[in-house]
Design an enzyme around this catalytic site. Sequence first.
Site, PDB file in Angstrom:
ATOM      1  N   TYR A   6       4.407 -33.494  26.225  1.00 45.78           N
ATOM      2  CA  TYR A   6       3.924 -33.860  27.568  1.00 45.78           C
ATOM      3  C   TYR A   6       4.850 -34.887  28.222  1.00 45.78           C
ATOM      4  CZ  TYR A   6       1.041 -36.543  30.871  1.00 45.78           C
ATOM      5  OH  TYR A   6       0.574 -37.247  31.957  1.00 45.78           O
ATOM      6  N   LEU A  29       8.051 -28.131  17.739  1.00 40.62           N
ATOM      7  CA  LEU A  29       7.047 -27.304  18.427  1.00 40.62           C
ATOM      8  C   LEU A  29       5.695 -27.323  17.713  1.00 40.62           C
ATOM      9  CD1 LEU A  29       9.235 -24.248  19.589  1.00 40.62           C
ATOM     10  CD2 LEU A  29       8.722 -26.368  20.817  1.00 40.62           C
ATOM     11  N   ALA A  47       6.808 -37.703  17.899  1.00 38.83           N
ATOM     12  CA  ALA A  47       5.886 -38.484  17.066  1.00 38.83           C
ATOM     13  C   ALA A  47       4.500 -37.877  17.135  1.00 38.83           C
ATOM     14  CB  ALA A  47       5.822 -39.937  17.547  1.00 38.83           C
ATOM     15  N   TYR A  98      -1.736 -45.332  13.647  1.00 33.11           N
ATOM     16  CA  TYR A  98      -0.825 -44.907  14.721  1.00 33.11           C
ATOM     17  C   TYR A  98      -0.109 -46.128  15.305  1.00 33.11           C
ATOM     18  CZ  TYR A  98       0.644 -43.884  19.461  1.00 33.11           C
ATOM     19  OH  TYR A  98       1.382 -43.805  20.614  1.00 33.11           O
ATOM     20  N   LYS A 150       4.037 -47.419  15.243  1.00 29.23           N
ATOM     21  CA  LYS A 150       4.839 -47.743  16.435  1.00 29.23           C
ATOM     22  C   LYS A 150       5.431 -49.147  16.314  1.00 29.23           C
ATOM     23  CE  LYS A 150       4.739 -43.973  18.706  1.00 29.23           C
ATOM     24  NZ  LYS A 150       5.967 -43.282  19.130  1.00 29.23           N
ATOM     25  N   PHE A 184       1.699 -47.745  28.640  1.00 29.98           N
ATOM     26  CA  PHE A 184       0.261 -47.946  28.794  1.00 29.98           C
ATOM     27  C   PHE A 184      -0.386 -46.547  28.870  1.00 29.98           C
ATOM     28  CE2 PHE A 184      -0.689 -52.455  28.603  1.00 29.98           C
ATOM     29  CZ  PHE A 184       0.589 -52.889  28.272  1.00 29.98           C
ATOM     30  N   ASN A 185      -1.093 -46.177  29.910  1.00 28.82           N
ATOM     31  CA  ASN A 185      -1.845 -44.907  29.853  1.00 28.82           C
ATOM     32  C   ASN A 185      -1.317 -43.881  30.847  1.00 28.82           C
ATOM     33  OD1 ASN A 185      -3.590 -47.141  28.790  1.00 28.82           O
ATOM     34  ND2 ASN A 185      -4.899 -45.412  28.292  1.00 28.82           N
ATOM     35  N   ARG A 241     -16.379 -46.653  21.128  1.00 28.28           N
ATOM     36  CA  ARG A 241     -15.562 -46.110  20.039  1.00 28.28           C
ATOM     37  C   ARG A 241     -15.224 -47.259  19.094  1.00 28.28           C
ATOM     38  NH1 ARG A 241     -10.833 -43.267  23.523  1.00 28.28           N
ATOM     39  NH2 ARG A 241     -10.447 -45.470  23.900  1.00 28.28           N
ATOM     40  N   ASP A 282     -12.368 -50.121  19.790  1.00 29.82           N
ATOM     41  CA  ASP A 282     -11.822 -49.927  21.127  1.00 29.82           C
ATOM     42  C   ASP A 282     -11.561 -51.264  21.821  1.00 29.82           C
ATOM     43  OD1 ASP A 282     -10.868 -48.401  23.157  1.00 29.82           O
ATOM     44  OD2 ASP A 282     -12.814 -47.632  23.814  1.00 29.82           O
TER      45      ASP A 282
HETATM   46  C1  WQD Z   1      -9.236 -44.874  28.211  1.00 24.77           C
HETATM   47  C2  WQD Z   1     -10.567 -45.520  28.590  1.00 24.77           C
HETATM   48  C3  WQD Z   1     -12.205 -45.732  26.831  1.00 24.77           C
HETATM   49  C4  WQD Z   1     -12.895 -41.469  26.196  1.00 24.77           C
HETATM   50  C5  WQD Z   1      -4.613 -44.425  24.379  1.00 24.77           C
HETATM   51  C6  WQD Z   1      -4.489 -42.998  23.872  1.00 24.77           C
HETATM   52  C7  WQD Z   1      -4.291 -42.941  22.411  1.00 24.77           C
HETATM   53  C8  WQD Z   1      -3.163 -43.819  21.989  1.00 24.77           C
HETATM   54  C9  WQD Z   1      -3.335 -45.180  22.510  1.00 24.77           C
HETATM   55  C10 WQD Z   1      -1.254 -42.344  22.351  1.00 24.77           C
HETATM   56  C11 WQD Z   1     -11.098 -46.494  27.542  1.00 24.77           C
HETATM   57  C12 WQD Z   1     -12.686 -44.794  27.924  1.00 24.77           C
HETATM   58  C13 WQD Z   1     -12.440 -42.684  26.655  1.00 24.77           C
HETATM   59  C14 WQD Z   1     -14.211 -41.046  26.575  1.00 24.77           C
HETATM   60  C15 WQD Z   1     -14.475 -43.063  27.845  1.00 24.77           C
HETATM   61  N1  WQD Z   1      -1.875 -43.403  22.215  1.00 24.77           N
HETATM   62  N2  WQD Z   1     -13.207 -43.487  27.450  1.00 24.77           N
HETATM   63  N3  WQD Z   1     -14.928 -41.865  27.391  1.00 24.77           N
HETATM   64  O1  WQD Z   1      -7.980 -46.219  24.595  1.00 24.77           O
HETATM   65  O2  WQD Z   1      -5.922 -46.749  25.892  1.00 24.77           O
HETATM   66  O3  WQD Z   1      -5.861 -45.021  24.012  1.00 24.77           O
HETATM   67  O4  WQD Z   1      -3.546 -45.197  23.902  1.00 24.77           O
HETATM   68  O5  WQD Z   1      -0.424 -41.791  22.732  1.00 24.77           O
HETATM   69  O6  WQD Z   1      -4.101 -41.646  21.981  1.00 24.77           O
HETATM   70  O7  WQD Z   1      -5.623 -42.241  24.193  1.00 24.77           O
HETATM   71  O8  WQD Z   1      -6.937 -44.538  26.216  1.00 24.77           O
HETATM   72  O9  WQD Z   1      -7.592 -42.407  27.288  1.00 24.77           O
HETATM   73  O10 WQD Z   1      -8.483 -42.928  24.984  1.00 24.77           O
HETATM   74  O11 WQD Z   1      -9.344 -44.237  26.945  1.00 24.77           O
HETATM   75  O12 WQD Z   1     -15.167 -43.771  28.607  1.00 24.77           O
HETATM   76  O13 WQD Z   1     -14.685 -39.969  26.213  1.00 24.77           O
HETATM   77  O14 WQD Z   1     -11.555 -44.493  28.717  1.00 24.77           O
HETATM   78  O15 WQD Z   1     -13.224 -46.583  26.391  1.00 24.77           O
HETATM   79  O16 WQD Z   1     -11.607 -47.607  28.220  1.00 24.77           O
HETATM   80  P1  WQD Z   1      -6.716 -45.731  25.157  1.00 24.77           P
HETATM   81  P2  WQD Z   1      -8.074 -43.406  26.312  1.00 24.77           P
END
Ligand code: WQD
Length: 324
Positions: free
Chosen positions: A11, A33, A75, A141, A145, A169-170, A278, A281
């Site tokens: 991605y 792949l 990764a 994980y 890193k 970040f995200n 979670r 979290d």
């Molecule tokens: C974002 C927000 C949840 C799911 C990420 C990647 C993870 C890793 C690290 C990878 C949070 C909330 C989530 C749901 C929700 N790296 N949430 N309902 O936590 O920063 O983790 O970075 O490459 O794989 O995901 O991001 O997208 O999981 O969650 O409310 O069903 O959404 O509590 O606040 P996160 P996320």
Amino acid sequence: MSWLVTGGAGYIGGHVVRRMRAQGYQVVVYDDLSTGVADRVPEGVPLCVGNLLDRDALTDVMRIHNVTGVVNLAARKSVPESTSDPMLYHRDNVSGFIAVLDAMKDAGVRHIVQSSSAAIYGGAPGPVHAEITPADPLSPYATTKLMAELILKDAAAAGHLSYLALRYFNPVGALAPELAEVGGANVFTILFNAIDSGEVFGVTGDDFDTRDGSGLRDYIHIEDLADAHVAAVEYISGHEAGDVVNIGTGRGYTVFEMLEAVRQVTGQPVPHKVVDRRPGDAAGAVAAVERAERLLGWRARYDLMDMVDSAWTMWRAQRDGVPV
Ligand code: WQD
């Protein structure tokens, strides 16, 4: 001269390859792949299918394609999977990473841009994290890193290489339907799947110490993230580097704010309910962006509505198989 992008069929990799090519870089992709998709690699970009642990194959690719630097994105990235199978993560993300460094040494390649993660900050007090914040990884994980960053530091201190590790970040959004991530586990994928299937989306906690109690994150448009890689490649091509750099917008949104943005973009309310947190979290994670601006001359251009719009448009286009 070309740059090797490991994980270039992923991605993030698919986007990085496109943005590097748009800036005139020749690119070669190395990907097993396992989660990557060959269709993400554009026409004219060589795709070498191979395992990251295969040092000799990596060395050959670097030599054959006259590689001058590596963007290492290959990764594994699932936090829950890393918790249930930590050795898989240490093997691929650490041993595989060391194989890349060994191959670079064999082939005389010194420049590397490494994919890192804000997950390294984990439980550190936040929400804003500067790069000097002490790491507190909460999952295997995140540990892998951090280990890669520490290995880079040692190798650079010995004069073996010049590097930048980008702590994402995200990332959200996609520049084309085939680049969209539909199988991932991030919140947008979960949310769009819920909308599609008519299920109720679960907000994982509303009692965090944030402005509305839900989790706060620094969502960043994938195009901005990909452009940060181009800026990093440009920087280490001209400098002796050895730094970690946050890649975010510097602005955080809560889950409820994100749901409101999705409502505005999709034109429909998103049925949701609050469910359990979670395990482990973080309440909030927002990037301090000064170092990226100072070092790379880069800053994010897009806002949350742009990202949600891009993510939703490309999600539907991929689902329905229609061009946009
Ligand atoms: C974002 C927000 C949840 C799911 C990420 C990647 C993870 C890793 C690290 C990878 C949070 C909330 C989530 C749901 C929700 N790296 N949430 N309902 O936590 O920063 O983790 O970075 O490459 O794989 O995901 O991001 O997208 O999981 O969650 O409310 O069903 O959404 O509590 O606040 P996160 P996320």
